[in-house]
Design an enzyme around this catalytic site. Structure first.
Site, PDB file in Angstrom:
ATOM      1  N   ASP A 113      -5.840  -5.945  10.379  1.00 19.64           N
ATOM      2  CA  ASP A 113      -7.183  -5.328  10.330  1.00 19.64           C
ATOM      3  C   ASP A 113      -8.295  -6.336   9.997  1.00 19.64           C
ATOM      4  O   ASP A 113      -9.434  -6.187  10.457  1.00 19.64           O
ATOM      5  CB  ASP A 113      -7.232  -4.128   9.369  1.00 19.64           C
ATOM      6  CG  ASP A 113      -6.702  -4.419   7.978  1.00 19.64           C
ATOM      7  OD1 ASP A 113      -6.238  -5.550   7.729  1.00 19.64           O
ATOM      8  OD2 ASP A 113      -6.747  -3.504   7.122  1.00 19.64           O
ATOM      9  N   LYS A 150       0.806  -1.232   0.000  1.00 21.07           N
ATOM     10  CA  LYS A 150       0.000   0.000   0.000  1.00 21.07           C
ATOM     11  C   LYS A 150       0.838   1.281   0.000  1.00 21.07           C
ATOM     12  O   LYS A 150       0.498   2.257   0.665  1.00 21.07           O
ATOM     13  CB  LYS A 150      -0.943   0.008   1.212  1.00 21.07           C
ATOM     14  CG  LYS A 150      -1.951  -1.127   1.189  1.00 21.07           C
ATOM     15  CD  LYS A 150      -2.857  -1.132   2.390  1.00 21.07           C
ATOM     16  CE  LYS A 150      -2.179  -1.687   3.617  1.00 21.07           C
ATOM     17  NZ  LYS A 150      -3.114  -2.098   4.669  1.00 21.07           N
TER      18      LYS A 150
HETATM   19  C1  BGC Z   1      -2.051  -5.969   3.659  1.00 18.86           C
HETATM   20  C2  BGC Z   1      -2.957  -6.694   4.626  1.00 18.86           C
HETATM   21  C3  BGC Z   1      -4.134  -5.838   4.999  1.00 18.86           C
HETATM   22  C4  BGC Z   1      -4.826  -5.309   3.759  1.00 18.86           C
HETATM   23  C5  BGC Z   1      -6.013  -4.418   4.074  1.00 18.86           C
HETATM   24  C6  BGC Z   1      -2.838  -5.389   2.499  1.00 18.86           C
HETATM   25  O1  BGC Z   1      -2.004  -4.595   1.711  1.00 18.86           O
HETATM   26  O2  BGC Z   1      -1.073  -6.835   3.149  1.00 18.86           O
HETATM   27  O3  BGC Z   1      -2.260  -7.088   5.769  1.00 18.86           O
HETATM   28  O4  BGC Z   1      -5.021  -6.609   5.758  1.00 18.86           O
HETATM   29  O5  BGC Z   1      -3.894  -4.580   2.986  1.00 18.86           O
HETATM   30  O6  BGC Z   1      -5.656  -3.332   4.828  1.00 18.86           O
END
Ligand code: BGC
Length: 478
Positions: free
Chosen positions: A221, A185
């Site tokens: 989360d 992200k």
């Molecule tokens: C992460 C996860 C997370 C998801 C939603 C992903 O990029 O790897 O750990 O649960 O985003 O936030």
């Protein structure tokens, strides 16, 4: 039968009034060309079924000793093995580092799920330079936000139990030990990868004498979403996040978790498994439906080659996919023929928030669409309605594909759990803010699972933070 009976006769009378009431704005040959270009976005039932089966296979691999390391769906045990009963009480702090925002939250529980908890909450927008800094800076930033919140709220209590929602892929070794396997992200702080996030967080905490909190649990989360949903609805068994990123977790029976040794397996009947399904597709599983636009978005991302499923389903990327498709249409002179589009060539100019806005308009009205386009194009010049139809069409195709893929993922987990009736807790800004995500996903799951399958998609608001605080409560009361 004569030839004339077989072919419907032409109307003798042309209804000019009705025809004059509305004329198609997008010339039908252009529309056909646009549809042909966008055809690769369409996921057939067969393709969706293939995705479902492959996700299921990867989940099985992720749980197995032998294939865990090489599965694109790693299925990390979260060590969340007790769920709230509704009787939890007291004050708990949560800090939630998701993607775009950091939230700090104080939750006071009153010992009954029928009594609304008291929640005070502060949002912080994580600065871009923090997302790409050294690990110390990230954890200091988090701790500073906690200090600011406590100061504002006038909280002086010592050893306040804290749940830390950390929404990145981690190999957990316990409730307060989590090794970061990679960033996602848009975060990129290389020195944290391979480190225990809890150790780094506790170190940053210990450097601040003015705050006294005790880390009780680090939680993803998705797991926090299940915990908070269970508090409201006991039968919740899957947590899904469709926000900046995308991921799901589910309750797995302990005997199926090969990753744990015998001793560990005896202790509890189940564990919440963080699938980290966003990474699905990294080993070619989605190549058969990947488009040139997906490849371009992936290439330009901060983690090329990784988290392919996430890039087809989540908020950080859908706007980018739409933007990339629109540029193809511009270059083929099928869109914005009379509008300046230089700004649209910039990465990030068109966001998933715009997609949500555009799909909120009633068909044929483009109030929000025009506002969104003015922002994305960086000018307020007149925009042809023909182009508004085209932009909306592209947004819808990209959204529908995301829903179909997510539906396939949920169907795979539902089959894995073999549940007759299922509640799925869902959180995340894309799911919340998109007007049709809920209904399209629901329909896709029904198509994939068949009409006899009973399930509910239940929105969990602020579930990431609330779930972490609840989990801290569950552990504090044990
Ligand atoms: C992460 C996860 C997370 C998801 C939603 C992903 O990029 O790897 O750990 O649960 O985003 O936030």
């Amino acid at each position: 039968m004569t030839e004339n009976d077989a072919i419907p006769s032409m109307p003798r009378y042309i209804n000019k009034d009705a025809i004059d009431a509305a004329q198609p704005l997008v010339r039908s040959d252009d529309q056909r060309k646009i549809e042909t270009i966008c055809q690769p976005l369409h996921i057939s039932n067969n393709a969706a079924h293939v995705v479902e089966k492959r996700i299921l296979a990867c989940v099985e691999q992720g749980l197995s000793q032998e294939h865990h390391e090489k599965s694109s769906i790693r299925c990390f045990p979260t060590y969340v093995q007790s769920l709230p009963t509704g009787k939890e009480s007291g004050a708990y702090l949560a800090v939630d580092l998701g993607g775009t925002n950091l939230r700090v939250m104080l939750v006071t529980l009153f010992g009954s799920r029928f009594e609304a908890p008291e929640i005070s909450l502060q949002h912080f927008q994580v600065p871009e330079n923090v997302k790409k800094s050294a690990g110390n800076a990230v954890f200091q930033y988090i701790v500073n936000c906690i200090a600011e919140f406590l100061g504002k709220e006038g909280i002086t209590k010592s050893n306040l139990p804290l749940g830390f929602t950390f929404s990145f892929p981690c190999e957990q070794r316990g409730l307060t030990s989590a090794i970061l396997t990679r960033w996602t992200k848009g975060f990129d702080c290389p020195d944290v990868v391979g480190q225990d996030v809890c150790v780094m967080f506790n170190k940053a905490l210990s450097e601040r004498q003015d705050i006294s909190v005790e880390l009780k649990v680090l939680i993803n989360d998705t797991a926090a979403c299940v915990v908070s949903s269970v508090w409201r609805r006991k039968s919740c068994r899957i947590g899904l996040i469709v926000g900046t990123g995308c991921n799901a977790c589910y309750l797995e029976q302990i005997e199926n978790i090969e990753l744990w040794d015998e001793a560990e397996r005896q202790r509890h009947p189940f564990s919440v498994i963080n699938t980290e399904w966003g990474a699905f597709g990294e080993y070619g599983e989605l190549d058969f439906i990947l488009t040139e636009w997906d490849r371009a978005v992936d290439k330009a991302s901060s983690n090329p080659g990784e988290h392919i499923f996430e890039k087809m389903t989540s908020g950080l990327y859908l706007g980018e996919v739409v933007r990339t498709i629109l540029l193809t249409l511009v270059d083929k002179r099928l869109a914005f023929r009379s509008t300046k589009v230089d700004n649209l060539r910039k990465n990030g100019a068109f966001s998933t928030t715009h997609v949500c806005q555009i799909e909120q308009d009633p068909i044929g009205e483009f109030r929000r669409c025009k506002l969104a386009l003015a922002e994305a194009l960086g000018h307020k010049d007149q925009i042809e309605e023909e182009d508004c139809y085209t932009v909306r069409y592209v947004c819808e195709e990209v959204t529908r594909r995301a829903c179909m893929l997510l539906g396939a993922g949920i169907a795979a987990l539902a089959r894995k759990m073999d549940f007759g009736e299922l509640v799925i807790g869902v959180d995340g800004a894309l799911f919340r803010n998109h007007p049709l995500f809920y209904s399209i996903m629901k329909k896709k799951i029904t198509q994939l699972m068949g009409a006899d399958f009973e399930f509910e998609l239940v929105q969990s608001r602020e579930g990431s933070g609330f779930g972490a605080a609840l989990m801290a409560a569950v552990l504090a009361n044990q």
